[in-house]
Design an enzyme around this catalytic site. Structure first.
Site, PDB file in Angstrom:
ATOM      1  N   TYR A 213       0.947  -1.142  -0.038  1.00 17.05           N
ATOM      2  CA  TYR A 213       0.035   0.096  -0.097  1.00 17.05           C
ATOM      3  C   TYR A 213       0.875   1.228   0.049  1.00 17.05           C
ATOM      4  O   TYR A 213       0.361   2.315  -0.496  1.00 17.05           O
ATOM      5  CB  TYR A 213      -0.770  -0.084   1.341  1.00 17.05           C
TER       6      TYR A 213
ATOM      7  N   LYS B 189       3.483 -15.189   2.195  1.00 20.45           N
ATOM      8  CA  LYS B 189       3.755 -16.145   0.921  1.00 20.45           C
ATOM      9  C   LYS B 189       5.312 -16.236   0.975  1.00 20.45           C
ATOM     10  O   LYS B 189       5.681 -15.826  -0.142  1.00 20.45           O
ATOM     11  CB  LYS B 189       3.051 -15.240  -0.527  1.00 20.45           C
TER      12      LYS B 189
ATOM     13  N   ASP C  36      -2.477 -18.155   0.236  1.00 18.78           N
ATOM     14  CA  ASP C  36      -3.668 -18.893  -0.493  1.00 18.78           C
ATOM     15  C   ASP C  36      -4.223 -20.233   0.208  1.00 18.78           C
ATOM     16  O   ASP C  36      -5.371 -20.430   0.458  1.00 18.78           O
ATOM     17  CB  ASP C  36      -3.067 -19.463  -1.758  1.00 18.78           C
TER      18      ASP C  36
ATOM     19  N   ASP D  98      -6.089  -7.264   4.208  1.00 18.29           N
ATOM     20  CA  ASP D  98      -7.326  -6.736   3.438  1.00 18.29           C
ATOM     21  C   ASP D  98      -8.252  -7.747   3.010  1.00 18.29           C
ATOM     22  O   ASP D  98      -9.424  -7.818   3.079  1.00 18.29           O
ATOM     23  CB  ASP D  98      -6.876  -5.647   2.487  1.00 18.29           C
TER      24      ASP D  98
ATOM     25  N   ASP E 277     -12.130  -9.314   4.548  1.00 20.23           N
ATOM     26  CA  ASP E 277     -13.424  -9.301   3.810  1.00 20.23           C
ATOM     27  C   ASP E 277     -13.870 -10.886   3.736  1.00 20.23           C
ATOM     28  O   ASP E 277     -15.126 -10.940   3.890  1.00 20.23           O
ATOM     29  CB  ASP E 277     -13.112  -8.655   2.488  1.00 20.23           C
TER      30      ASP E 277
HETATM   31  C1  IPM Z   1     -10.577  -1.197   4.326  1.00 23.88           C
HETATM   32  C2  IPM Z   1     -10.704  -0.665   2.758  1.00 23.88           C
HETATM   33  C3  IPM Z   1      -9.397   0.181   2.465  1.00 23.88           C
HETATM   34  C4  IPM Z   1      -8.236  -0.629   2.357  1.00 23.88           C
HETATM   35  C5  IPM Z   1      -9.728   1.130   1.239  1.00 23.88           C
HETATM   36  C6  IPM Z   1     -11.017   1.929   1.123  1.00 23.88           C
HETATM   37  C7  IPM Z   1      -8.510   2.115   0.995  1.00 23.88           C
HETATM   38  O1  IPM Z   1     -10.859  -1.466   1.660  1.00 23.88           O
HETATM   39  O2  IPM Z   1     -10.088  -0.525   5.290  1.00 23.88           O
HETATM   40  O3  IPM Z   1     -10.316  -2.657   4.255  1.00 23.88           O
HETATM   41  O4  IPM Z   1      -7.744  -1.195   1.468  1.00 23.88           O
HETATM   42  O5  IPM Z   1      -7.609  -0.505   3.396  1.00 23.88           O
HETATM   43 MN    MN Z   2     -10.843  -3.706   2.642  1.00 25.11          MN
END
Ligand code: IPM
Ligand code: MN
Length: 368
Positions: free
Chosen positions: A142, A192, A224, A248, A252
Site C-alpha cells: 500500500y 507468501k 492461499d 485486506d 473481507d
Molecule cells: C479497508 C478498505 C481500505 C483498504 C480502502 C478503502 C482504501 O478496503 O479498510 O479494508 O484497502 O485498506
Molecule cells: Mn478492505
C-alpha cells in the site's frame, strides 16, 4: 470526572448515518460511567473533496493527532472514482492511517449465535469460531516505493512495491502476541514466503519476535492456503497476523462468516491515537435511505472504549447490547431473512434498540 476529546469523521455514503448511531451509543454509555466526551467533526473523503478540493484538510489531520481517538464512517463512491490518485477519497484514509502511525489493524471476527443462519457457511462450521485478524496497516504494497506508471514504446507499465522492514514486522507482531496472550494464546502468521522476498523477511522476523512470548503457540500459513482454511475450518484460528494487502483480502473473506460485512468493526492502533472504523465501505447504493446496518460502527465505538479510553466495562456493555438486539430478532436489511421471528429495522431504529438492550430507556417506538 474524566473527559475525552474525540474526532468524528463521518465521511461518504452511509458513513454519516452509521456514525450517528455509534455516537448516540457512545454518549449514553460514557454518561453512565461519569465520563464526559467532546466531539469535533470534520469532513473526509469525497465530501471533503467537494468542499475543499482535497480529501482531508490539514486542520482535520491535526485535530485527529491531538485527539484521544478518532471515529470514522466510510470514504469513497462512484462520484469520485475518476479523480487523480492524490485527491481520491481513499488517499485521505491511507494518509490518515500513516499520519497516526496506526500500524496494527485489529478486525475481530465474532460469531453471534443469533446470526448462525445468516453466515455463508453451514452453522456446524461456525462452532467455536472467534478470530482476531491483526492486519499490518501502514506498510507493505500500500505504501512501498517505487509506485509508478511509465510508457515506453507505446507500452504502459505500472509498478507497485511490496516491501517490509524488520522493525515494521516486529511491532505489528508484538501487538498480535500481546492480543493472543489475552485470548487462546495462538498466533498464525500468514505470508507468501514460498515466493516473496518480503514474506521471507516477514516470517523470519515473526519467529525472532516470538522468542519474547514463549507462552504463545506460533504457526505459519501461506496466504492461499489460509484463504481456503478460513472457509474449510475457521475454528482453527485464534489470532492471525498478516501484511497489509493479505489482511485486506482475508478480512473481507472472514467477514462473511459473521453473516454480513455490515457486522465487522475495526480498531487501528499504534503507539498513539487510535482510529476506529467499520470495515464495510460507503455503500453508495443504499446511502441516505436509512437502511444501513450501524452495528459495525457501534461495535467500532466499543473498540474505541476498550483500546483508547481504557473503558473495558463500557466496551462490554455495547457488545452485549449488540448481541441482545440480535437475539431479540431485530435485523437490518443486510441480515433480514424474512423469517417470522425477525423484525426488520432501519439504521436509526437499530441504534435505538441497541440502547434499549443496554438498559437505556428510549422515549417511544415512534421516535425510534
Ligand atoms: C479497508 C478498505 C481500505 C483498504 C480502502 C478503502 C482504501 O478496503 O479498510 O479494508 O484497502 O485498506
Ligand atoms: Mn478492505
Amino acid at each position: 470526572m474524566s473527559e475525552f476529546n474525540l474526532v468524528v469523521l463521518p465521511g461518504d455514503g452511509i458513513g454519516p448515518e452509521v456514525t450517528e448511531q455509534a455516537i448516540r451509543v457512545l454518549e449514553a454509555v460514557c454518561q453512565k460511567y461519569g465520563i464526559s466526551l467532546h466531539f469535533e467533526e470534520f469532513l473526509i473523503g469525497g465530501t471533503s473533496y467537494d468542499e475543499y478540493g482535497i480529501p482531508i484538510t490539514e486542520e482535520a489531520l491535526e485535530a485527529c493527532k491531538a485527539s484521544d481517538g478518532v471515529l470514522l464512517g466510510a470514504v469513497g463512491g462512484p462520484k469520485w472514482d475518476n479523480l487523480d490518485k492524490r485527491v481520491r477519497p481513499e488517499a485521505a484514509l491511507l494518509g490518515l492511517r500513516k499520519e497516526l502511525q496506526v500500524y496494527a489493524n485489529l478486525r475481530p471476527i465474532t460469531i453471534h449465535d443469533a446470526l448462525r443462519d445468516a453466515s455463508s457457511l453451514k452453522p456446524e462450521f461456525l462452532e467455536g469460531v472467534d478470530i482476531l485478524i491483526v492486519r499490518e496497516l501502514t506498510g507493505g504494497i500500500y505504501f512501498g516505493e517505487p509506485r509508478t506508471t511509465t510508457v515506453e514504446n507505446g507500452v504502459t507499465t505500472s509498478v507497485d512495491t511490496m516491501m517490509y522492514s524488520n522493525p515494521e514486522v516486529e511491532r505489528v507482531s508484538r501487538k498480535a502476541f500481546e492480543a493472543a496472550a489475552l485470548r487462546k494464546g495462538k498466533v498464525c502468521s500468514v505470508d507468501k514466503a514460498n515466493v516473496l522476498e518480503s514474506s521471507r523477511l516477514w516470517r523470519k522476523t515473526v519467529i525472532e519476535t516470538a522468542e519474547d512470548y514463549p507462552e504463545i503457540e506460533l504457526s505459519h500459513m501461506l496466504v492461499d492456503n489460509c484463504a481456503m482454511q478460513l472457509v474449510r475450518n475457521p475454528a482453527q484460528f485464534d489470532v492471525m497476523v498478516t501484511g497489509n494487502l493479505f489482511g485486506d483480502i482475508l478480512s473481507d473473506e472472514a467477514a462473511m462468516l459473521t453473516g454480513s460485512i455490515g457486522m465487522l468493526p475495526s480498531a487501528s492502533i499504534g503507539d498513539g491515537v487510535g482510529l476506529y472504523e467499520p470495515v464495510h465501505g460507503s455503500a453508495p447504493d443504499i446511502a441516505g435511505e436509512g437502511v444501513a446496518n450501524p452495528l459495525a460502527a457501534i461495535a467500532s465505538a466499543a473498540l474505541l472504549c476498550r483500546y483508547s479510553l481504557g473503558l473495558e466495562e463500557a466496551a462490554k456493555d455495547i457488545e452485549k447490547g449488540i448481541s441482545k438486539l440480535l437475539a431479540a430478532g431485530y435485523r437490518t436489511a443486510d441480515l433480514y431473512s424474512g423469517s417470522e421471528d425477525e423484525t426488520l429495522v432501519g439504521t436509526k431504529e437499530a441504534g435505538t434498540r441497541v440502547l434499549e438492550c443496554m438498559g437505556f430507556k428510549q422515549e417511544s417506538e415512534s421516535n425510534a
